[in-house]
Design a protein around this motif. Sequence first.
Motif, mmCIF file in Angstrom:
data_model
loop_
_atom_site.group_PDB
_atom_site.id
_atom_site.type_symbol
_atom_site.label_atom_id
_atom_site.label_comp_id
_atom_site.label_asym_id
_atom_site.label_seq_id
_atom_site.Cartn_x
_atom_site.Cartn_y
_atom_site.Cartn_z
ATOM 1 N N LEU A 269 0.766 -1.195 -0.082
ATOM 2 C CA LEU A 269 -0.039 -0.075 0.125
ATOM 3 C C LEU A 269 0.933 1.278 0.152
ATOM 4 C CD1 LEU A 269 -3.033 0.682 0.060
ATOM 5 C CD2 LEU A 269 -2.859 1.026 2.498
ATOM 6 N N GLU A 270 1.796 1.198 1.079
ATOM 7 C CA GLU A 270 2.927 2.320 0.867
ATOM 8 C C GLU A 270 3.457 2.633 -0.390
ATOM 9 O OE1 GLU A 270 6.554 3.697 3.563
ATOM 10 O OE2 GLU A 270 5.589 2.123 4.151
ATOM 11 N N ASP B 145 -4.337 6.591 0.551
ATOM 12 C CA ASP B 145 -3.743 7.074 1.615
ATOM 13 C C ASP B 145 -4.452 7.107 2.875
ATOM 14 O OD1 ASP B 145 -1.196 7.583 0.421
ATOM 15 O OD2 ASP B 145 -1.397 9.649 0.156
ATOM 16 N N ILE B 146 -5.752 7.223 2.850
ATOM 17 C CA ILE B 146 -6.610 7.211 4.118
ATOM 18 C C ILE B 146 -6.438 5.904 4.827
ATOM 19 C CG2 ILE B 146 -9.030 6.554 4.526
ATOM 20 C CD1 ILE B 146 -10.120 8.681 2.342
ATOM 21 N N VAL B 147 -6.229 5.041 3.893
ATOM 22 C CA VAL B 147 -6.115 3.441 4.762
ATOM 23 C C VAL B 147 -4.678 3.356 5.219
ATOM 24 C CG1 VAL B 147 -5.950 1.101 4.490
ATOM 25 C CG2 VAL B 147 -7.795 2.405 3.197
ATOM 26 N N LEU B 148 -3.862 4.009 4.565
ATOM 27 C CA LEU B 148 -2.411 3.857 4.955
ATOM 28 C C LEU B 148 -2.135 4.721 6.172
ATOM 29 C CD1 LEU B 148 0.681 3.231 4.413
ATOM 30 C CD2 LEU B 148 0.881 5.102 2.796
ATOM 31 N N TYR B 149 -2.555 6.017 6.128
ATOM 32 C CA TYR B 149 -2.311 6.588 7.492
ATOM 33 C C TYR B 149 -3.039 6.391 8.777
ATOM 34 C CZ TYR B 149 -0.246 10.130 3.888
ATOM 35 O OH TYR B 149 0.535 10.400 2.886
ATOM 36 N N TRP B 150 -4.323 5.841 8.404
ATOM 37 C CA TRP B 150 -4.993 5.497 9.693
ATOM 38 C C TRP B 150 -4.385 4.327 10.394
ATOM 39 C CZ3 TRP B 150 -9.074 7.848 11.751
ATOM 40 C CH2 TRP B 150 -9.693 7.412 12.735
ATOM 41 N N GLN B 151 -3.694 3.470 9.633
ATOM 42 C CA GLN B 151 -2.967 2.116 10.282
ATOM 43 C C GLN B 151 -1.611 2.631 10.664
ATOM 44 O OE1 GLN B 151 -2.185 -0.092 6.496
ATOM 45 N NE2 GLN B 151 -4.151 -1.126 6.554
ATOM 46 N N ASN B 152 -1.246 3.808 10.635
ATOM 47 C CA ASN B 152 -0.002 4.090 11.043
ATOM 48 C C ASN B 152 -0.401 5.441 12.311
ATOM 49 O OD1 ASN B 152 2.492 2.778 9.812
ATOM 50 N ND2 ASN B 152 1.079 3.082 8.413
ATOM 51 N N VAL C 203 9.108 5.144 3.308
ATOM 52 C CA VAL C 203 8.928 5.054 1.838
ATOM 53 C C VAL C 203 8.229 6.554 1.567
ATOM 54 C CG1 VAL C 203 7.809 4.147 -0.181
ATOM 55 C CG2 VAL C 203 9.055 2.809 1.179
ATOM 56 N N LYS C 204 7.177 6.757 2.050
ATOM 57 C CA LYS C 204 6.183 7.928 1.969
ATOM 58 C C LYS C 204 6.927 8.888 2.312
ATOM 59 C CE LYS C 204 2.164 9.681 0.434
ATOM 60 N NZ LYS C 204 1.810 9.387 -0.585
ATOM 61 N N GLY C 205 8.011 8.872 3.396
ATOM 62 C CA GLY C 205 9.032 9.889 3.734
ATOM 63 C C GLY C 205 9.867 10.361 3.035
ATOM 64 N N SER C 206 10.355 9.388 2.071
ATOM 65 C CA SER C 206 11.428 9.418 0.906
ATOM 66 C C SER C 206 10.487 10.199 -0.084
ATOM 67 C CB SER C 206 11.844 8.184 0.545
ATOM 68 O OG SER C 206 10.978 7.284 -0.057
#
Length: 209
Positions: A12-13, A45-52, A176-179
């Motif tokens: 996902l990321e 990103d809705i799913v990705l961010y909520w998971q983190n 990865v999203k940070g990069s």
Amino acid sequence: MMVVDYIQTHQLECFSMALGLVYLWCEYRASILLWFVGIVMPLVDIVLYWQNGLYADSVMDGYYAVAAIWGFCVWQWGKKEGGNVSKEKAGHLEISHFPVASLLPVALAFVAIWAVVWLWLTYGTPSNVPISDSFVNALSIVGLWALSKKYIEQWFIWVVVDAIKVALYAYKGIPVKGSYYAISVVIAILGYLKWRRMMQKRAATPAIC
């Protein structure tokens, strides 16, 4: 092998990263296609961010998906401010400068949004980064509005937002999203320079009735 393993366990990321690179390229080119990518990427990103645990980011991405539809409409059918334009360019919003008269109301709106999101994160979620999470999202809302208006100064907003997100996402375990946001800082600088050249070229080209 480690890279392959990471991609397999963080699909996902990595998918969001790929969409983000396409989005940046379209924005750099001032291509209206960026808004189509801007609809899909926030939904991922809705799913990705909520998971983190980035709750503000997750909720705000719902807003970004809807705002992308509005942004497309403004770019496609936005009204130009004076002057004659060629027939082939009619109906498309041109790049322009952020109006000075809008600075104060936009700044006040930013502070208000930041405060509301911070209160929600602090008292309504288990977020451990309420100040930075609310700040980047409030500023992102302003940036998205400026982008929809095709103001060249929107690039400066994204430089600040993206630089903060590099550190924030590394801290939250989304490297990865940070990069991607580290790349975004560079693209934002290059994008500003390209948009400025586009403005200068348009100003030097005689208008065609």
